[in-house]
Motif scaffolding. Structure first.
Motif, mmCIF file in Angstrom:
data_model
loop_
_atom_site.group_PDB
_atom_site.id
_atom_site.type_symbol
_atom_site.label_atom_id
_atom_site.label_comp_id
_atom_site.label_asym_id
_atom_site.label_seq_id
_atom_site.Cartn_x
_atom_site.Cartn_y
_atom_site.Cartn_z
ATOM 1 N N ASN A 87 28.396 69.806 -18.000
ATOM 2 C CA ASN A 87 28.100 71.363 -18.177
ATOM 3 C C ASN A 87 26.559 71.717 -18.145
ATOM 4 O O ASN A 87 25.780 71.425 -18.993
ATOM 5 N N PRO A 88 26.091 72.098 -16.666
ATOM 6 C CA PRO A 88 24.782 72.450 -16.804
ATOM 7 C C PRO A 88 24.354 73.461 -17.573
ATOM 8 O O PRO A 88 22.933 73.864 -17.553
ATOM 9 N N ASN A 89 25.168 74.592 -17.924
ATOM 10 C CA ASN A 89 24.890 75.651 -18.753
ATOM 11 C C ASN A 89 25.403 75.569 -20.410
ATOM 12 O O ASN A 89 25.425 76.476 -20.945
ATOM 13 N N SER A 90 25.253 74.173 -20.889
ATOM 14 C CA SER A 90 25.588 73.905 -22.156
ATOM 15 C C SER A 90 24.449 74.808 -23.126
ATOM 16 O O SER A 90 23.330 74.792 -22.779
ATOM 17 N N LYS A 91 25.017 75.223 -24.308
ATOM 18 C CA LYS A 91 24.156 75.678 -25.313
ATOM 19 C C LYS A 91 23.394 74.834 -25.719
ATOM 20 O O LYS A 91 22.359 75.111 -26.594
ATOM 21 N N PHE A 92 23.525 73.226 -25.835
ATOM 22 C CA PHE A 92 22.779 72.444 -26.142
ATOM 23 C C PHE A 92 22.015 71.635 -24.920
ATOM 24 O O PHE A 92 22.122 70.526 -24.848
ATOM 25 N N HIS A 93 21.584 72.490 -23.990
ATOM 26 C CA HIS A 93 20.485 72.122 -22.838
ATOM 27 C C HIS A 93 21.546 71.614 -21.786
ATOM 28 O O HIS A 93 21.498 72.296 -20.853
ATOM 29 N N LEU A 94 22.007 70.468 -21.902
ATOM 30 C CA LEU A 94 22.956 70.037 -20.616
ATOM 31 C C LEU A 94 24.069 69.096 -21.603
ATOM 32 O O LEU A 94 23.832 68.823 -22.746
ATOM 33 N N SER A 95 24.817 68.866 -21.047
ATOM 34 C CA SER A 95 25.962 68.064 -21.768
ATOM 35 C C SER A 95 26.959 67.347 -20.428
ATOM 36 O O SER A 95 27.300 67.950 -19.547
ATOM 37 N N ILE A 96 27.564 66.236 -20.946
ATOM 38 C CA ILE A 96 28.598 65.510 -20.275
ATOM 39 C C ILE A 96 29.748 65.313 -21.146
ATOM 40 O O ILE A 96 29.424 64.845 -22.438
ATOM 41 N N GLY A 97 30.724 65.567 -20.815
ATOM 42 C CA GLY A 97 32.393 65.516 -21.318
ATOM 43 C C GLY A 97 32.483 63.938 -21.574
ATOM 44 O O GLY A 97 32.494 63.161 -20.563
ATOM 45 N N VAL A 98 33.214 63.809 -22.792
ATOM 46 C CA VAL A 98 34.022 62.766 -23.195
ATOM 47 C C VAL A 98 35.348 62.800 -22.944
ATOM 48 O O VAL A 98 35.818 64.051 -23.626
ATOM 49 N N SER A 99 36.342 62.041 -22.322
ATOM 50 C CA SER A 99 37.597 62.428 -22.271
ATOM 51 C C SER A 99 38.608 62.391 -23.317
ATOM 52 O O SER A 99 39.757 62.368 -23.298
ATOM 53 N N TYR A 100 37.961 62.265 -24.700
ATOM 54 C CA TYR A 100 38.868 62.670 -25.756
ATOM 55 C C TYR A 100 39.482 63.808 -25.939
ATOM 56 O O TYR A 100 38.662 65.087 -25.370
ATOM 57 N N PRO A 101 40.807 64.158 -26.122
ATOM 58 C CA PRO A 101 41.702 63.064 -26.807
ATOM 59 C C PRO A 101 42.707 62.251 -25.757
ATOM 60 O O PRO A 101 42.880 62.979 -24.705
ATOM 61 N N ASN A 102 42.597 61.141 -25.946
ATOM 62 C CA ASN A 102 43.492 60.246 -25.058
ATOM 63 C C ASN A 102 45.075 60.734 -25.490
ATOM 64 O O ASN A 102 45.217 61.060 -26.668
ATOM 65 N N PRO A 103 46.011 60.286 -24.862
ATOM 66 C CA PRO A 103 47.520 60.154 -25.185
ATOM 67 C C PRO A 103 47.717 59.630 -26.733
ATOM 68 O O PRO A 103 48.371 60.150 -27.414
ATOM 69 N N TYR A 104 46.953 58.659 -26.960
ATOM 70 C CA TYR A 104 47.180 57.848 -28.537
ATOM 71 C C TYR A 104 46.536 58.968 -29.522
ATOM 72 O O TYR A 104 47.196 59.007 -30.748
ATOM 73 N N ASP A 105 45.237 59.575 -29.147
ATOM 74 C CA ASP A 105 44.820 60.452 -29.987
ATOM 75 C C ASP A 105 45.775 61.553 -30.392
ATOM 76 O O ASP A 105 45.975 62.234 -31.387
ATOM 77 N N ARG A 106 46.373 62.262 -29.060
ATOM 78 C CA ARG A 106 47.131 63.374 -29.224
ATOM 79 C C ARG A 106 48.433 63.103 -30.155
ATOM 80 O O ARG A 106 48.788 63.810 -31.022
ATOM 81 N N ALA A 107 49.098 61.964 -29.959
ATOM 82 C CA ALA A 107 49.963 61.380 -30.671
ATOM 83 C C ALA A 107 49.689 61.240 -32.169
ATOM 84 O O ALA A 107 50.476 61.796 -32.926
ATOM 85 N N THR A 108 48.636 60.738 -32.501
ATOM 86 C CA THR A 108 48.278 60.489 -34.022
ATOM 87 C C THR A 108 48.185 61.946 -34.501
ATOM 88 O O THR A 108 48.643 62.072 -35.780
ATOM 89 N N ALA A 109 47.391 62.869 -34.054
ATOM 90 C CA ALA A 109 47.411 64.168 -34.607
ATOM 91 C C ALA A 109 48.533 64.769 -34.845
ATOM 92 O O ALA A 109 48.894 65.503 -35.584
ATOM 93 N N GLN A 110 49.559 64.932 -33.435
ATOM 94 C CA GLN A 110 50.842 65.584 -33.487
ATOM 95 C C GLN A 110 51.627 65.010 -34.615
ATOM 96 O O GLN A 110 52.587 65.829 -35.322
ATOM 97 N N ALA A 111 51.646 63.690 -34.893
ATOM 98 C CA ALA A 111 52.335 63.185 -36.047
ATOM 99 C C ALA A 111 52.061 63.770 -37.356
ATOM 100 O O ALA A 111 52.855 63.650 -38.260
ATOM 101 N N MET A 112 50.830 64.177 -37.563
ATOM 102 C CA MET A 112 50.238 64.783 -38.709
ATOM 103 C C MET A 112 50.484 66.186 -38.671
ATOM 104 O O MET A 112 50.087 66.924 -39.676
ATOM 105 N N GLY A 113 51.027 66.718 -37.612
ATOM 106 C CA GLY A 113 51.219 68.276 -37.413
ATOM 107 C C GLY A 113 50.092 68.923 -36.968
ATOM 108 O O GLY A 113 49.729 70.069 -37.499
ATOM 109 N N LYS A 114 48.971 68.256 -36.763
ATOM 110 C CA LYS A 114 47.768 69.025 -36.621
ATOM 111 C C LYS A 114 47.169 68.749 -35.196
ATOM 112 O O LYS A 114 47.738 68.093 -34.076
#
Length: 166
Positions: A87-114
């Motif tokens: 994101n060259p127009n980030s409100k935090f000067h510049l930013s590069i994204g991290v691919s979070y959440p991965n499938p495991y992260d999604r499943a973990t949160a979903q199991a908690m209903g979140k």
């Protein structure tokens, strides 16, 4: 007189263009093959295979211990991800994204209903960095200085693996 006005206008436009170019650097060194973040040491390392090219002090989420599980927990994720956007127009000067959440992260949160949350970035401080803020002030991102994110932004390509360790 008309030539003088034209010349001054051209000079002003060139000056403005030169200033805007300072946000982006051209990197011509070895390819960054992975990014390693050590949360405990508060360090980010850019590597070319097993050689460290650059290292930076970092800030993390406001509750940095442990792996990010749900949106709003203030934690920075841990695990293997990759750089997936910029994101060259980030409100935090510049930013590069991290691919979070991965499938495991999604499943973990979903199991908690979140929701696992998202929008995890390596970013600068920008104009929104609170004066006197603690070192760990983000909502779960990895923060560096504006100068450092300019370097990182130019060196790290989309698709680069990022390993975030405790």
């Amino acid at each position: 007189m008309r030539f003088l006005k034209f010349g001054l206008l051209a000079l002003a436009l060139l000056s403005a263009a030169a200033c805007s170019q300072k946000k982006f650097y051209n990197y011509r060194g070895p390819e960054v093959t992975q990014v390693v973040v050590n949360k405990g040491e508060r360090r980010l390392h850019l590597l070319h295979h097993n050689k460290v090219l650059e290292s930076y002090d970092i800030g993390l989420g406001f509750a940095p211990r442990g792996h990010k599980v749900v949106e709003g927990d203030g934690k920075t994720p841990e695990g293997l991800y990759y750089i997936d956007r910029r994101n060259p127009n980030s409100k935090f000067h510049l930013s590069i994204g991290v691919s979070y959440p991965n499938p495991y992260d999604r499943a973990t949160a979903q199991a908690m209903g979140k929701s696992p949350g998202g929008d995890i970035f390596i970013h600068g401080r920008g104009d929104n960095y609170p004066k006197g803020a603690p070192r760990d002030w983000t909502a779960g991102c990895i923060a560096v200085s504006d100068k450092q994110i300019r370097d990182i932004y130019s060196m790290v390509q989309d698709g680069t693996p990022i390993i975030i360790t405790p």
